[in-house]
Structure formats: structure tokens, C-alpha cells
Scaffold this motif. Structure first.
Motif, short mmCIF file in Angstrom:
data_model
loop_
_atom_site.label_atom_id
_atom_site.label_comp_id
_atom_site.label_asym_id
_atom_site.label_seq_id
_atom_site.Cartn_x
_atom_site.Cartn_y
_atom_site.Cartn_z
N PRO A 238 0.83 -1.21 0.00
CA PRO A 238 0.00 0.00 0.00
C PRO A 238 0.86 1.26 0.00
O PRO A 238 1.59 1.54 0.94
CB PRO A 238 -0.79 -0.12 1.31
CG PRO A 238 0.11 -0.92 2.21
CD PRO A 238 0.91 -1.85 1.33
N LYS A 239 0.80 2.02 -1.07
CA LYS A 239 1.51 3.29 -1.12
C LYS A 239 0.68 4.37 -0.44
O LYS A 239 -0.51 4.17 -0.14
CB LYS A 239 1.83 3.65 -2.57
CG LYS A 239 2.85 2.71 -3.22
CD LYS A 239 3.17 3.12 -4.65
CE LYS A 239 4.13 2.13 -5.31
NZ LYS A 239 5.50 2.27 -4.82
N ALA A 240 1.32 5.50 -0.18
CA ALA A 240 0.65 6.59 0.54
C ALA A 240 -0.68 6.94 -0.11
O ALA A 240 -0.77 7.12 -1.33
CB ALA A 240 1.56 7.81 0.56
N GLY A 241 -1.73 6.97 0.71
CA GLY A 241 -3.05 7.34 0.24
C GLY A 241 -3.84 6.23 -0.39
O GLY A 241 -5.02 6.40 -0.69
N GLU A 242 -3.21 5.06 -0.60
CA GLU A 242 -3.90 3.93 -1.23
C GLU A 242 -4.54 3.04 -0.16
O GLU A 242 -4.35 3.24 1.04
CB GLU A 242 -2.91 3.13 -2.08
CG GLU A 242 -2.32 3.92 -3.23
CD GLU A 242 -3.37 4.43 -4.20
OE1 GLU A 242 -4.19 3.61 -4.67
OE2 GLU A 242 -3.38 5.65 -4.48
N LYS A 243 -5.28 2.03 -0.60
CA LYS A 243 -5.99 1.16 0.34
C LYS A 243 -5.02 0.28 1.11
O LYS A 243 -4.13 -0.36 0.54
CB LYS A 243 -7.00 0.31 -0.41
CG LYS A 243 -8.21 1.09 -0.89
CD LYS A 243 -9.30 0.19 -1.46
CE LYS A 243 -10.53 1.00 -1.85
NZ LYS A 243 -11.61 0.13 -2.40
#
Length: 717
Positions: A238-243
Motif C-alpha cells: 500500500p503506497k501513501a493514500g492507497e488502500k
């Protein structure tokens, strides 16, 4: 102005002229010529007077041997690999010390995780049995020693050691979809744990965390290997801002084989950062909101009922530690930065604060434990100054504090089970590690266990640059700094300046401890005509939470300002050539060195970035959002301070390096930076190390890497 009163830390060499000494080489350093002798990992026994060590013997056997703390003499051999016909890679002892897990094979997954082949050895009968025909993850004994739990193919199991029966506690685990009992990639990396289950004190329940990562985006990277076709490696990231994975807490009751999900009463997304049982059978669960600035401390009853015992909040973020210690009555010790410094607190069994145990303008840097007999707490702190570490004890009533360490520098302690003794590891910038056995009561040395005097003698044959510790006032703050100059330094000459730093939140690069491999590289560079400097700017650790957390929502702003300002101030000194200022860093340090070269294009003429984050949008959710919130909430914070958005400012010489199999800071960061530089028509140098992870090592790799960087420095600075 740099303080005039520097603490000059100098090596004491046998009288030799500099011409008789040779300079260090990259090959010397990264092939282990200056490696220190250490102690093998030991396990303290319940009696507190003896310990176990896994020894690797000349006949290629391994033995698990018992030693006396007091004398250091071997008392007995518990296990010999030749007798059990298995290699011993590691071992785990049951709480009652009657059984032992033997790990004969271990295949690494990520930084902290592995697949293990495990056997169980009954130390009373010498009977050896296989835990499973398969490689398993995170095995652990039940507190009563009758069972072993483990994870296989994302499901939780346990084995009854008496009957040999294997019980599958979960059946819904699916690779890259749902995990039971061990953490996903981002938890392992950023919350620093793998085993996501705990036995209840009575061995009747197992609490575990599940990770539903079915909607987490996948990241893939090619592994080139030696075959005709490369192989893709795909995992959830999960990258920043992703689920993120959706986590849940469960209780599995052994007697009924039933599984129950615990309702935490939370509608918003949360992290379960730690779980731990108290002696009274209640489970303590630490939950963080996604911003990580609110920590709820939950108690969960054996029936699954959960309630919040207390809540800790912070304007920036709440750090998670392993310092939680329950006392016999259910009260507990806890560390917190709520008064701006990390200190130890006592809470009652209901979660109400009773008293602050330690206090002062310094940090507790390691919590070692609590001795129920003497009612004393043992810890490490910065009371000798932020670059030093000392060992202390204090009563549960916050009185009668004792300093146990006697030397200024870096002291680390490993205590015996009943706090009779501790092994102190001491080093400084002039003294390689010395290991001593000390009495926990007063710190008195019992005996010296091991030193590195042979290394000190060896170094007499080399030119080793000294570290000079000082502070430099930058942007209104006295920042810790060390400097290395050539051994034949002439203040009437001008030298190029080469700066090193890491600069990440809460980190420390300026420390009064023995040289690591990179320090010997800096010494080599110094004696080849460079002044090497390291400055810990704002955002780094051990100067209070306010100093550390000033970078909140703007990673790369204040830290970069401090490095540029420090370079300018140092460049104004008579012996520094202000036209030849360089900087380098790895990982966060590479993010920084890139930013410094681009944003400080009138100051720095050269930079090296190894495995850098080039845009925080590319990095993982837990780490990045802890400091930046999400890109959706803080777009300007991400974009204004990511070096990929400042490539047009490049004027100096730039070397960009990455490993193609970096599961942590993906090579995507470098590839996107390369494309941005190309489109900005900027010339630069770069190198990719095939199939190397974030550490870029293996075989001749480190020697090649550091020779490449050394040559780049010599050619461009």
C-alpha cells in the motif's frame, strides 16, 4: 558560530610516523578487515545465573551450550547438531525450559520474516520430533509448553505435543488476499513485528490479527536471476493514500475450536499496532487511527468484550514501542513523549496514570525491564548528553535513581532473567566495543568478557581520521555535528567538504559510538584530502519531541534548509573551498542529498543518492502518512519537497544508484527520477544493481558500489 570548545576524540596510536602508516581502502573496509569481535546471541535462563549460546564449532557442528554468568565457563552442552543429525540455525526455549524448538533451515522473506523448518526437542527425554513437514512461519510455544502455534500458507495452526495432533485454527488464508497470524509487508516494515498472534497466559486461547489485503494494490518487480527469462515477483504494497489491508482482531478458543472476531467499536480505518496479554488474562490491544496521532489502549476480555482503558493523542503522531510491561497486579509501565521527552510512566490496572517515573530534558532511549524482587526499573537514556547513552535504574516510586554505567559514550545492556547481572556493551568514537559482566544492583564490573584491543593494535598501521564532536548553530538551533579532517590537516590550506547525513524522523547519525564501516570510508576520504562532516538537523531524534516533529507534513523542508545552511556556514571557513561542497545519503539520506543538490544548487556542486525516495507518493502508507498524512490531504507537502519535482534546478554533478529488487524503496523511484532528469535535459550518472534489495550487498557488490562512489567523489569534488 561553531562552538570553539570541541570535544576532541583522538586515537592513541603506538608512536609511528604518518608515512609509515597506510591509508584505508574500500577493499579493506567492505571485506571485513576492521570488523569488530562481538558476543554471540545469548538467552538468559530462568535462574538468572546461567545463559545459553549457539556456538558454531570448527568441526562444522553447532552446539547449544550453557554458561555461567559469573565465571564465563561452559557448564554443559544441551544440544549437539551431530547428535540430532540436524544443522542448528536458531532455537527457541519453552518458558519452563523443558523443550526447545530447533530451527534447521531458514529462508528469508522480507526484513524480519522467514520460512523455517522446525523440530521440537524434549530436553528431559531427548526425543526429537518434527513440528511440520512444511516450512512454517513464526512458531511459538504455549506458556504451559504443551503446544506450539505457527502459520502456514496464511493460516494459523497449533500442534499438541503430547498427542501429535495438528489443529487448523483458520481456513480462510489466501496468498495476496488474506493473512492470519502474521503481518503483511507494511506492518512488518513499519510496525516492526511479524508474529501477529499471542497465546493467553493459561494457554487456552490464541488472539490473532487477520489482514484482508484483497483490495491492496499489488507491486511487481522482475527478478533476473540466471535463467533465460526473468521472473516477476508480485506482492501487496500500500503506497501513501492507497488502500490498506483491513485488519481485525480474533480470539480462537482451543477447547471449543471456535473463532470470534472482536468488535472494537470503530467505524473508521485503524491499525492494530500491538497485542499483548496481561497476567490477569485480559488482552491489551493498541489501536491507531490512520493518521497515527490517536492511540487507543483497549482491554479485551476472554469472552471478546473490548473497552478503551485510555487514549493517548499527539498533534503529530504517537510512537509505538515494545515498552509495555505488566506487573503482577495488572498495573503496567508505559513510555510516552507527552511531556516532550520520552519517559516511563506507571498506570494502574484500569489504565489510569498513577505517576511519572522518569523526568527531565532527556530521553529514555531503551526500556530494559522491571525487577519484581527489588521493584526497580532498568533503562538506557541520554542523560549524559544526546550523543551518549548511559544505563540507569530507578525505583517504582520514582526514587533512588542509580547510574550503573561508568564510562561516557554508548552503553547498552542485556540483563539476566532475574536481573542479577547485565552484560554491558560499551564503545565510543575512540574505543571499539568492550563487553563486561556487571552487577545489576550497583553496576559494579564483575569481569571483562571480551574486548577489541587487537583491532586497536591493527589500526596503528593505518591512517585513521579522528572524529571531532561539536555543535553548529543553524536556524536558531545548536545541531550536533562531527568532523573528520586529514591526519596531516593544514588550516592554511583549502579542502573540499563532503557531507554525510540520514536526517530521517527520530534518527541519529552523530553519536559517540565506535566506527561503522561507513566511518572508515569517511576516514579514507579525509586522508585523501577531504573534510568530512555530519550534521543532525531538525527532525532527527533525542532532542525532544518538538525538535523531532517540527518536520510534520513537510518532510524534506526543514531538514534540507539545515543541511544547506550548514554547508554555507562551513564553506565560509578559511580551510573549506566553498566551490567544492558535496553531499550524499542512502534511502532517506538519498532523498535528502537529491533535494540538497537541486534546491541548494548555488551551494552544493555534487551529490550521491543511493536507493532514494524521490517522491513520497511512491512510498508506503504507514511510514509516509505518519509524517505527511495522505497525498489527498497534503498534496503540496508531498509535491513541494519531493526531489523529482525539482530536477530542473540541477546544476552540479549527480550520481543516482538503486537495487532492482528493492522491496522497500522501489526502483520505481529511480526510474521515474531518471525520466524526469532526461526530460529536463539534465546530464547525470546512474547505476542499477540487478536483483539487489535496499541494502545493495552480496558477493563483491559493496566493494564495487563504494569504489564507484569514491571515484565519483574524486572526479567531481
Amino acid at each position: 558560530m561553531i562552538k570553539n570548545c570541541m570535544i576532541l576524540l583522538a586515537f592513541v596510536f603506538i608512536s609511528q610516523s604518518l608515512t609509515a602508516q597506510k591509508n584505508i581502502t574500500v577493499e579493506d573496509i567492505y571485506r571485513g578487515e576492521f570488523r569488530t569481535q562481538g558476543l554471540q546471541s545469548l538467552a538468559s535462563l530462568n535462574n538468572g545465573t546461567e545463559y545459553l549460546v549457539l556456538n558454531y564449532n570448527r568441526d562444522r557442528t553447532q552446539t547449544i551450550d550453557k554458561y555461567s554468568y559469573k565465571t564465563g565457563e561452559k557448564v554443559a552442552t544441551l544440544v549437539n547438531s551431530a547428535d540430532i543429525n540436524l544443522p542448528i540455525r536458531d532455537y527457541i526455549l519453552s518458558d519452563d525450559e523443558k523443550q526447545m524448538m530447533i530451527i534447521s533451515e531458514s529462508n528469508q522473506i522480507f526484513r524480519r520474516s522467514s520460512y523455517d523448518k522446525v523440530h521440537i526437542l524434549n530436553l528431559e527425554t531427548n526425543k526429537l520430533t518434527s513440528l511440520s513437514d512444511d516450512l512454517v512461519r513464526s512458531p511459538s510455544f504455549s506458556p504451559d509448553g504443551t503446544k506450539v502455534a505457527y502459520v502456514f500458507e496464511n493460516n494459523l495452526y497449533y500442534k499438541d505435543l503430547a498427542s501429535g495432533a495438528v489443529i487448523q485454527a483458520t481456513d480462510d488464508g489466501v496468498t495476496n488476499a488474506l493473512i492470519n497470524g502474521v503481518t503483511d509487508w507494511v506492518y512488518e516494515e513499519e510496525f516492526a513485528f511479524v508474529k501477529a498472534y499471542e497465546w493467553s497466559p493459561n494457554s487456552e486461547q490464541i488472539a490473532f490479527i487477520s489482514f484482508d489485503e484483497s483490495e491492496v494494490p499489488e507491486f511487481s518487480m522482475d527478478v533476473y536471476g540466471n535463467e533465460l527469462y526473468q521472473k516477476p515477483y508480485v506482492f501487496k504494497y500500500p503506497k501513501a493514500g492507497e488502500k490498506n489491508a483491513v485488519v481485525a482482531l480474533h480470539l480462537f478458543t482451543l477447547a471449543t475450536g471456535s473463532r470470534k472476531e472482536v468488535s472494537m467499536g470503530r467505524n473508521e480505518e485503524f491499525y492494530i499496532a500491538r497485542i499483548k496479554y496481561s497476567p490477569n488474562g485480559k488482552l491489551a490491544a493498541q489501536l491507531l487511527n490512520r493518521h497515527q496521532n490517536v492511540l487507543n489502549f483497549f482491554y479485551v476480555n476472554p469472552d471478546g468484550k473490548a473497552s478503551v482503558a485510555f487514549t493517548e493523542t499527539d498533534a503529530a503522531y504517537v510512537d509505538v514501542t515494545d515498552d509495555l510491561t505488566f506487573l503482577e497486579d495488572g498495573s503496567f509501565l508505559w513510555t510516552s513523549e507527552k511531556d516532550n521527552w520520552r519517559h516511563i510512566y506507571l498506570y494502574d490496572a484500569n489504565g489510569k496514570e498513577k505517576r511519572q517515573i522518569t523526568s527531565g530534558n532527556w530521553d529514555v532511549t531503551s526500556y530494559y525491564g522491571y525487577d519484581t524482587k527489588s521493584k526497580r526499573i532498568y533503562y538506557q537514556s541520554t542523560e549524559d548528553g544526546s550523543i551518549n547513552r548511559g544505563i540507569y535504574s530507578i525505583s517504582l516510586k520514582a526514587k533512588k535513581k542509580k547510574k550503573l554505567s561508568s564510562q561516557i559514550g554508548t552503553n547498552r545492556a542485556s540483563f539476566s532473567k532475574n536481573f542479577t547481572y547485565y552484560i554491558n556493551t560499551y564503545s565510543s568514537a575512540t574505543t571499539p566495543p568492550v563487553y563486561t559482566l556487571n552487577n545489576a544492583k550497583d553496576g559494579e564490573k564483575v569481569r571483562e568478557i571480551k574486548n577489541n584491543n587487537d583491532l586497536k593494535l591493527k589500526l596503528n598501521d593505518y591512517q585513521v581520521a579522528q572524529k571531532e564532536f561539536s555543535t553548529i548553530n543553524i536556524n536558531g538551533n545548536d545541531l550536533n555535528m562531527w568532523t573528520m579532517k586529514p591526519n596531516d590537516f593544514d588550516p592554511n590550506k583549502e579542502y573540499p567538504l563532503f557531507m554525510t547525513q540520514y536526517s530521517g524522523p527520530g534518527s541519529q547519525s552523530v553519536a559517540n559510538s565506535w566506527y561503522g564501516a561507513n566511518d572508515f570510508w569517511y576516514s579514507m576520504l579525509a586522508n585523501e584530502g577531504y573534510v568530512v562532516v555530519c550534521v543532525d538537523g531538525r527532525g532527527t531524534g533525542y532532542k525532544g519531541a518538538d525538535f523531532k516533529k517540527i518536520t510534520q507534513k513537510e518532510l524534506g523542508k526543514y531538514e534540507v534548509e539545515d543541511q544547506i545552511a550548514a554547508a554555507k556556514k562551513l564553506g565560509a571557513m578559511n580551510y573549506i573551498d566553498a566551490n567544492r561542497l558535496g553531499i550524499w545519503g542512502w534511502s532517506y539520506g538519498g532523498f535528502m542529498s537529491s533535494n540538497c543538490l537541486f534546491k541548494g544548487n548555488e551551494t552544493f556542486s555534487m551529490a550521491i543518492a543511493v536507493a532514494p525516495v524521490t517522491n513520497w507518493r511512491f512510498y508506503d502508507s504507514i511510514y509516509t502518512e505518519r509524517y505527511m498524512t495522505t497525498p489527498q490531504e497534503n498534496a503540496s507537502g508531498y509535491d513541494e519537497n519531493s526531489p523529482i519535482n525539482h530536477v530542473d534546478k540541477l546544476k552540479g554533478k549527480f550520481l543516482l544508484i538503486h537495487g532492482s529488487a528493492d522491496d522497500n524503496v522501489h526502483v520505481q523511484n529511480t526510474m521515474r527520477m531518471v525520466e524526469a532528469l532526461v526530460q529536463a535535459n539534465k546530464q547525470f550518472d546512474w547505476a542499477i544493481y540487478p536483483d539487489k534489495n535496499h541494502g545493495i550487498y552480496g558477493g563483491n557488490t559493496r566493494v564495487h558500489l563504494y569504489n564507484k562512489m569514491t571515484n565519483f567523489i574524486k572526479e567531481n569534488l
